[in-house]
Design a protein around this motif. Sequence first.
Motif, PDB file in Angstrom:
ATOM      1  N   LEU A 109      54.013 -65.040  10.767  1.00 37.64           N
ATOM      2  CA  LEU A 109      53.220 -66.263  10.768  1.00 37.64           C
ATOM      3  C   LEU A 109      54.187 -67.430  10.596  1.00 37.64           C
ATOM      4  CD1 LEU A 109      50.450 -67.697  10.739  1.00 37.64           C
ATOM      5  CD2 LEU A 109      50.452 -67.386   8.243  1.00 37.64           C
ATOM      6  N   VAL A 110      54.252 -68.308  11.593  1.00 35.48           N
ATOM      7  CA  VAL A 110      55.113 -69.484  11.534  1.00 35.48           C
ATOM      8  C   VAL A 110      54.265 -70.651  11.038  1.00 35.48           C
ATOM      9  CG1 VAL A 110      56.577 -71.075  12.841  1.00 35.48           C
ATOM     10  CG2 VAL A 110      56.531 -68.635  13.446  1.00 35.48           C
ATOM     11  N   VAL A 111      54.637 -71.195   9.878  1.00 36.04           N
ATOM     12  CA  VAL A 111      53.865 -72.265   9.249  1.00 36.04           C
ATOM     13  C   VAL A 111      54.706 -73.539   9.228  1.00 36.04           C
ATOM     14  CG1 VAL A 111      52.527 -72.934   7.227  1.00 36.04           C
ATOM     15  CG2 VAL A 111      52.836 -70.497   7.770  1.00 36.04           C
ATOM     16  N   THR A 115      61.738 -62.952  21.046  1.00 34.81           N
ATOM     17  CA  THR A 115      62.910 -62.222  21.569  1.00 34.81           C
ATOM     18  C   THR A 115      63.343 -61.130  20.591  1.00 34.81           C
ATOM     19  OG1 THR A 115      64.628 -63.672  20.627  1.00 34.81           O
ATOM     20  CG2 THR A 115      63.752 -64.274  22.811  1.00 34.81           C
ATOM     21  N   LEU A 116      62.947 -61.253  19.324  1.00 32.45           N
ATOM     22  CA  LEU A 116      63.230 -60.230  18.310  1.00 32.45           C
ATOM     23  C   LEU A 116      62.075 -59.223  18.206  1.00 32.45           C
ATOM     24  CD1 LEU A 116      64.727 -62.561  15.546  1.00 32.45           C
ATOM     25  CD2 LEU A 116      65.981 -61.036  17.090  1.00 32.45           C
ATOM     26  N   GLU A 117      61.148 -59.323  19.156  1.00 32.68           N
ATOM     27  CA  GLU A 117      60.006 -58.411  19.274  1.00 32.68           C
ATOM     28  C   GLU A 117      59.011 -58.512  18.122  1.00 32.68           C
ATOM     29  OE1 GLU A 117      61.305 -54.505  20.395  1.00 32.68           O
ATOM     30  OE2 GLU A 117      62.313 -55.277  22.186  1.00 32.68           O
ATOM     31  N   PHE A 118      58.739 -59.736  17.701  1.00 29.08           N
ATOM     32  CA  PHE A 118      57.696 -59.998  16.707  1.00 29.08           C
ATOM     33  C   PHE A 118      56.433 -60.457  17.426  1.00 29.08           C
ATOM     34  CE2 PHE A 118      61.085 -60.065  13.655  1.00 29.08           C
ATOM     35  CZ  PHE A 118      60.493 -59.782  12.437  1.00 29.08           C
ATOM     36  N   ASP A 119      55.290 -60.082  16.871  1.00 28.48           N
ATOM     37  CA  ASP A 119      54.013 -60.651  17.280  1.00 28.48           C
ATOM     38  C   ASP A 119      53.862 -61.914  16.428  1.00 28.48           C
ATOM     39  OD1 ASP A 119      51.451 -61.030  18.317  1.00 28.48           O
ATOM     40  OD2 ASP A 119      50.535 -59.816  16.740  1.00 28.48           O
ATOM     41  N   VAL A 120      53.740 -63.076  17.055  1.00 31.19           N
ATOM     42  CA  VAL A 120      53.800 -64.351  16.345  1.00 31.19           C
ATOM     43  C   VAL A 120      52.446 -65.051  16.322  1.00 31.19           C
ATOM     44  CG1 VAL A 120      54.937 -66.608  16.245  1.00 31.19           C
ATOM     45  CG2 VAL A 120      56.212 -64.605  17.055  1.00 31.19           C
TER      46      VAL A 120
END
Length: 121
Positions: free
Chosen positions: A5-7, A23-28
């Motif tokens: 979660l980008v806050v 690109t680091l294979e995270f679900d954002v």
Amino acid sequence: MKTCLVVDDSKVIRKVARHILETLEFDVREAADGREALDACLADAPDVILLDWNMPVMSGMDFLRALKEAGLPQRPKVVFCTTENGMAYIRAAIEAGADEYVMKPFDRETLESKLQIVGVA
């Protein structure tokens, strides 16, 4: 797939972070302030939170305290991401429950190393 979660109240920072994390294979997922982030965590807690310090509605520090009080069964790792670089800020963030700290602007290598330090990369 790991979730992040980008806050941040800056749409540009959220976009840059999303690009790096994907690109680091995270679900954002994204939130524009601490209140939105807290609601998102209560609904479905991510593995890690990239958290801005200065935001409207609810600051990063207020969000950290509220997250601690929420009593989630699995607390997400928290990486503070801010322009505040004084030792007092870093110490306060860690004492409030942050797991790591990254300075803006950041790049892929820096962010990836911080995520490795907290055990999610």
